[in-house]
Motif scaffolding. Structure first.
Motif, PDB file in Angstrom:
ATOM      1  N   PRO A 112       0.811  -1.268  -0.011  1.00  0.00           N
ATOM      2  CA  PRO A 112      -0.102   0.065   0.076  1.00  0.00           C
ATOM      3  C   PRO A 112       0.816   1.327   0.111  1.00  0.00           C
ATOM      4  O   PRO A 112       0.473   2.384  -0.614  1.00  0.00           O
ATOM      5  CB  PRO A 112      -0.971  -0.146   1.360  1.00  0.00           C
ATOM      6  N   ASP A 166      -3.959  -5.006  -2.933  1.00  0.00           N
ATOM      7  CA  ASP A 166      -2.610  -4.927  -3.369  1.00  0.00           C
ATOM      8  C   ASP A 166      -2.670  -4.736  -4.759  1.00  0.00           C
ATOM      9  O   ASP A 166      -1.879  -3.712  -5.405  1.00  0.00           O
ATOM     10  CB  ASP A 166      -1.406  -5.768  -2.681  1.00  0.00           C
ATOM     11  N   LEU A 189       3.502   3.159  12.128  1.00  0.00           N
ATOM     12  CA  LEU A 189       2.249   2.258  12.298  1.00  0.00           C
ATOM     13  C   LEU A 189       1.470   2.922  13.606  1.00  0.00           C
ATOM     14  O   LEU A 189       2.435   3.285  14.451  1.00  0.00           O
ATOM     15  CB  LEU A 189       2.867   0.982  12.741  1.00  0.00           C
TER      16      LEU A 189
END
Ligand code: FAD
Length: 379
Positions: A13, A96, A267
């Motif tokens: 991504p 993806d 993250l």
């Protein structure tokens, strides 16, 4: 040697979003991945509001989620429903590939499989050595995931690394039970949790816990699968992957190279949600690299500082509180209507952890939990 404005390493991504943004801005872009697509990636494929909001319109979604059940180490079962979906389920095989196609449609040249080796940053351009020969580019975006060689070379520093283990199970005749429903369990290891994410014909069942206890993490997954009555379902995939969070002062690139997604350690530290961080950091890196200005590092660091760092800081505060008092988190979020509404607002992207933490009562409550005494299973 072939020459490009922007070379992107990795077509997850982060990389596909970077390539799409750079190509859409008019740059000559090459997108390189060592895998042949479509490829499997260990991931729950859960899309929160910020992910769907950052993706181009029409992303492939297998199932909206309107129902959830929650347990605390298999106990204190709670169920909640919502009229409007609060999450969307995708498979990474489909997501993806779709993102790669969007990058290609925007004008990026895709080469996969094509493994990248050394990346040499020079005064005039960067030389990217691949198993198909060298390429030069004015700028490189390294989006090569948690095992990024480029990130290691640049010296990315990590505050935390977790191990995620997953099995992909055939749904069989359990389709009605798991229709639009997820299950989450706050686990026995500090900061750990487990999930069942339905994808229609399959169920993604996984656990995540701090790296370093592989046996206990594996055992947690085995017991969780059994507790959900899923131990007789056919196993379609069985795999593991790391997640990682950067330290606040970790570099986001060097010279003509920018790092995006997992490679940069971007993250959300509490939930380990990474797709929105990958798409958003990749899109920012692609747009900035395509502009080709002198100060790409400053521009990128400022954009990430504005867009993603506040969410990482808030996520880290929540993680600390959750590790100490998972029982209190469980009771607050799923035992009260206010908590459940707040959970849905966060997952839908109507609010963010950073914005929620601006509220004095939330800040004080989470602060008190993270300071309080507690064991991993105490309320
Ligand atoms: C078990 C688990 C469950 C998760 N569940 C969720 C979830 O439900 N929702 C969510 O938002 N996040 C989830 N995450 C996090 C999410 O998967 C990642 O944050 C996300 O995949 C990051 O995307 P990326 O593009 O940075 O990296 P990746 O998706 O890992 O892509 C990196 C790409 O780089 C390529 N590559 C690597 N090295 C090279 C090389 N040398 N040359 C060429 N190509 C290379 C790889 O083939 C790969 O395609 C989960 C993570 C784990 C481990």
């Amino acid at each position: 040697m072939e020459e490009y404005d922007v070379a992107v390493v990795g077509a997850g991504p982060a990389g596909s979003s970077a390539a799409r943004a750079a190509a859409a801005a008019g740059a000559r872009v090459v997108l390189l991945d060592r895998a042949e697509f479509p490829r499997y990636k260990t991931c729950g494929g859960g899309l929160i509001g910020p992910s769907t909001g950052a993706l181009p319109v029409g992303a492939p979604v297998r199932m909206p989620i309107t129902r959830a059940s929650f347990t605390l180490v298999g106990d204190r079962h709670r169920e909640r429903t919502s009229k409007a979906a609060f999450l969307a389920m995708s498979t990474r095989v489909e997501l993806d590939q779709w993102l790669l196609d969007r990058a290609e449609a925007a004008g990026a040249e895709v080469r996969a499989p094509c493994r990248v080796g050394d990346v040499v940053d020079g005064a005039e351009h960067v030389v990217v050595h691949t198993d198909h020969g060298p390429i030069t580019a004015d700028h490189v975006i390294a989006a090569d995931g948690t095992s990024s060689r480029i990130a290691k070379e640049i010296g990315v520093r990590l505050s935390r690394v977790d191990l995620g283990l997953e099995v992909e199970l055939g749904t069989g005749n359990l389709g009605a039970e798991w229709h639009e429903r997820i299950h989450l369990d706050w686990g026995p290891l500090p900061g750990s949790y487990a999930w069942v994410f339905p994808k229609g014909d399959s169920l993604t069942v996984g656990v995540i816990a701090e790296r370093g206890r592989p046996g206990m993490t594996k055992d947690y997954l085995r017991r969780f699968v059994g507790a959900q009555g899923l131990d007789r379902q056919p196993v379609l995939h069985d795999s593991g992957h790391l997640t990682r969070c950067r330290t606040p002062d970790s570099p986001l690139g060097r010279g003509r190279i920018l790092l995006a997604g997992d490679a940069a350690g971007l993250l959300e530290p509490w939930t380990r949600e990474g797709i929105s961080f990958a798409v958003r950091s990749g899109s920012l890196a692609g747009a900035i690299a395509a502009r080709g200005t002198e100060n790409i590092q400053e521009a990128y660091a400022a954009a990430i500082g504005y867009e993603l760092v506040p969410e990482m800081v808030a996520g880290e505060t929540c993680r600390r509180a959750f590790e100490r008092r998972p029982g209190a988190f469980h009771a607050l979020l799923f035992g009260t209507s206010v908590g459940w509404r707040q959970f849905c607002r966060l997952t839908r992207g109507e609010s963010t952890l950073a914005r929620a933490m601006l509220h004095p009562s939330v800040r004080m409550g989470v602060g008190a939990l993270s300071l309080g005494r507690g064991t991993p299973t105490a309320a």
